[in-house]
Design an enzyme around this catalytic site. Structure first.
Site, mmCIF file in Angstrom:
data_model
loop_
_atom_site.group_PDB
_atom_site.id
_atom_site.type_symbol
_atom_site.label_atom_id
_atom_site.label_comp_id
_atom_site.label_asym_id
_atom_site.label_seq_id
_atom_site.Cartn_x
_atom_site.Cartn_y
_atom_site.Cartn_z
ATOM 1 N N GLY A 74 33.687 58.772 90.779
ATOM 2 C CA GLY A 74 32.844 58.451 91.932
ATOM 3 C C GLY A 74 33.480 57.293 92.742
ATOM 4 O O GLY A 74 34.418 56.606 92.692
ATOM 5 N N GLY B 153 57.445 45.864 75.672
ATOM 6 C CA GLY B 153 56.468 45.032 75.654
ATOM 7 C C GLY B 153 56.111 44.175 74.318
ATOM 8 O O GLY B 153 56.436 44.645 73.470
ATOM 9 N N ALA B 154 55.214 43.037 74.482
ATOM 10 C CA ALA B 154 55.083 42.373 73.127
ATOM 11 C C ALA B 154 53.683 41.928 73.354
ATOM 12 O O ALA B 154 53.242 40.875 72.570
ATOM 13 C CB ALA B 154 56.044 41.272 73.055
ATOM 14 N N TYR C 39 49.467 42.717 72.219
ATOM 15 C CA TYR C 39 48.819 43.116 71.320
ATOM 16 C C TYR C 39 48.894 44.582 70.868
ATOM 17 O O TYR C 39 49.016 45.139 69.948
ATOM 18 C CB TYR C 39 47.418 42.632 70.904
ATOM 19 C CG TYR C 39 46.177 43.237 71.844
ATOM 20 C CD1 TYR C 39 45.371 44.252 71.493
ATOM 21 C CD2 TYR C 39 46.012 42.747 73.168
ATOM 22 C CE1 TYR C 39 44.499 44.910 72.330
ATOM 23 C CE2 TYR C 39 45.310 43.491 74.072
ATOM 24 C CZ TYR C 39 44.482 44.397 73.593
ATOM 25 O OH TYR C 39 43.539 45.074 74.582
ATOM 26 N N ASP D 144 36.517 45.425 81.240
ATOM 27 C CA ASP D 144 37.660 44.759 81.879
ATOM 28 C C ASP D 144 37.958 44.904 83.066
ATOM 29 O O ASP D 144 38.919 44.340 83.708
ATOM 30 C CB ASP D 144 38.693 45.645 81.258
ATOM 31 C CG ASP D 144 38.764 46.036 79.463
ATOM 32 O OD1 ASP D 144 37.940 45.119 78.716
ATOM 33 O OD2 ASP D 144 39.835 46.697 79.153
ATOM 34 N N HIS E 204 35.513 32.533 44.972
ATOM 35 C CA HIS E 204 37.137 32.951 44.310
ATOM 36 C C HIS E 204 37.049 34.162 43.335
ATOM 37 O O HIS E 204 36.081 34.479 42.944
ATOM 38 C CB HIS E 204 37.442 31.652 43.378
ATOM 39 C CG HIS E 204 38.500 31.723 42.652
ATOM 40 N ND1 HIS E 204 39.808 31.356 43.517
ATOM 41 C CD2 HIS E 204 38.949 31.854 41.430
ATOM 42 C CE1 HIS E 204 40.994 31.417 42.667
ATOM 43 N NE2 HIS E 204 40.448 31.505 41.343
#
Length: 515
Positions: free
Chosen positions: A160, A225-226, A228, A361, A490
């Site tokens: 689009g 690159g570093a 994530y 994003d 625990h």
């Protein structure tokens, strides 16, 4: 309207909404909308078929609106394409987590011997894993198609581009064009990986868009690159037994707590991943044996080179705004990031155009996370068509980096807390397990009062599962007093979080020695 002219699709929708009316909901506006719409005219057009766009479209359709979704995947630099569902489903979260799980299973097999299991010699098949991962992804693609059909959302497998604020041109893979009219638009096209402008990179490197669709093992791999994305990919590649090197230009996991980021890398190094700090690639060449020669410079300017089977570029992503022709609209774009500026008229997703919104994003200064896009899309549809006024809350969003030892966090980093509040105003509590490269927990809180939490960081097994409940407590305004008064379950890794009681300022040893 004569009955003979009523389409089967209209009758199907009318029937459904008439039943809804019987259950106490109004249909008058719905029927009028369908009667006056043409085939190419919609109440809402969503551009982008990722998680956020699909969620928004389906939610809008639930209010009886005529909705369309456009989705088109341009091939990657290596010619890879995929189906409906966006980055997360096809080349992100889903295949990443599956391959991460494959790596964890390999480690579990090794650990099983110490628990008495007699494990025969094992081997790993990239081909089998890849085929199953890709098959699963394709099933999700089909599932999204079915869901859109069930919701009466019109799907266009087409790209689009805007002609004006209310008109869109849709072009399919055959070059066929269709003009669509919309009252409201939601842009949810996300982003794609970038490739640095160095000789040979475009021809001889791949990105995450390609990695998850490789049918054969990538072999000896250089990850440039570093971020994530870089560390997650390097982690599972090493976890399935490959030779992996990570080239780091500056710092790992930019934007995350740097103490935690360094511990992530330390653990990866101890488990076989090699790191090249302060290095920059300069040129990629294909050599006679089929490998890729990478020439690079070290932090002190020394020229070096090495050979790899695969070079994975994980140097960032860029939003897919260029092809939208937004210059034909009144939508404002941030020139430095290419993202859409939102927040107009007190609506966080509203662009500078009255009827055009953005989620995910593509939107400036928003967390680039799938659940964020999904929730923002649903809330937006409810505001547009359901009478809601509820806005998306972009604060206190938890996330996990799925490196071999997982890292999860919510709130702000230690660096940001010091910058925002001053070192004397905050307190930091830590609990390392065994050694800090194996498990590490850190709380950052205010020193005054009950010690309101401003950041929580956890490095350890099942980090996402551990953190999810603490995110809820964090959003509810939990304090350090709340945490200290909570009795742990625990024996678990998560209980170490509620056992935090030693501050970094005190200088005491926080090492855990027993129950």
């Amino acid at each position: 309207m004569a009955v003979s002219h009523i389409s089967k699709q209209f009758l199907k929708r009318f029937s459904r909404h008439f039943k809804t009316f019987i259950n106490g909901k109004y249909i008058s506006g719905i029927v009028r909308t369908y009667c006056t719409r043409t085939d190419n005219s919609f109440d809402l057009i969503v551009v982008g078929g990722g998680s956020g766009g699909l969620a928004c479209a389906k939610e809008a359709a639930s209010f009886g609106k005529k909705v369309a979704v456009l989705d088109f995947v341009s091939p990657s630099t290596q010619g890879v394409k995929w189906g409906l569902g966006g980055t997360c489903v096809n080349v992100g979260c889903i295949p990443k987590k599956l391959m991460h799980q494959a790596a964890l299973l390999g480690q579990a097999i090794k650990d099983a011997k110490s628990f008495g299991w007699n494990i025969p010699e094992t081997s790993f098949s990239w081909e089998v894993m890849a085929a199953n991962v890709q098959s699963h992804v394709k099933s999700l693609n089909w599932g999204h198609r079915v869901q859109l059909k069930d919701k009466d959302v019109t799907y266009f497998n087409a790209k689009g581009s805007f002609l004006d604020n209310k008109t869109l041109e849709a072009v399919n893979a055959k070059g066929q064009k269709k003009i669509l009219k919309g009252d409201q638009f939601v842009i949810a096209v996300g982003g794609r990986p970038t490739i640095p402008n160095i000789p040979g990179a475009l021809d001889y490197s791949i990105t995450s868009d390609d990695l998850f669709w490789l049918k054969e093992s990538p072999g000896k791999t250089l990850v440039v690159g570093a971020s994530y994305v870089a560390l997650e990919c390097a982690g599972f590649l090493a976890g399935v037994g490959l030779d992996v090197t990570v080239m780091v230009r500056s710092i790992p996991l930019r934007g995350f707590d740097q103490e935690m980021a360094k511990l992530v890398c330390t653990h990866m190094e101890k488990h076989g991943v090699k790191f090249l700090p302060k290095c920059l690639p300069q040129q990629l060449d294909k050599i006679t044996n089929g490998q890729i020669r990478v020439k690079y410079t070290s932090g002190v300017g020394e020229k070096m080179e090495d050979h790899f089977n695969t070079v994975l570029m994980a140097t960032g992503r860029w939003p897919e705004t260029k092809a939208l022709n937004l210059h034909n609209t009144s939508v404002e774009i941030d020139s430095s990031t290419g993202k859409i500026i939102g927040g107009f008229n007190n609506d966080l997703e509203k662009s500078s155009a009255d009827n055009i919104y953005a989620i995910g994003d593509i939107l400036l200064n928003r967390p680039e996370l799938t659940p964020v896009a999904i929730r923002a899309g649903k809330l937006l549809a409810r505001r547009l068509f359901g009478g809601s006024t509820l806005q998306m809350d972009y604060t206190s969003i938890g996330t996990t980096v799925f490196t071999p030892l997982e890292y999860s966090c919510v709130g702000i980093s230690e660096e940001e807390a010091i910058h925002k509040f001053g070192e004397d105003s905050i307190e930091e509590y830590t609990v390392p397990q065994r050694d800090a490269s194996q498990c590490f927990t850190k709380f950052i809180c205010m020193r005054e009062g009950a010690g309101k939490l401003v950041g929580l960081h956890y490095l350890g097994p099942n980090a996402g599962e551990v953190m999810q409940g603490f995110v809820t407590a964090f959003r509810a305004g939990a304090s350090m007093t709340t945490v200290m008064n909570t009795v742990g379950i625990h024996p678990t890794c998560a209980e170490e979080i509620v056992k935090l009681n030693i501050t970094k300022r005190s200088g005491e040893d926080p090492q855990v020695t027993g129950c």
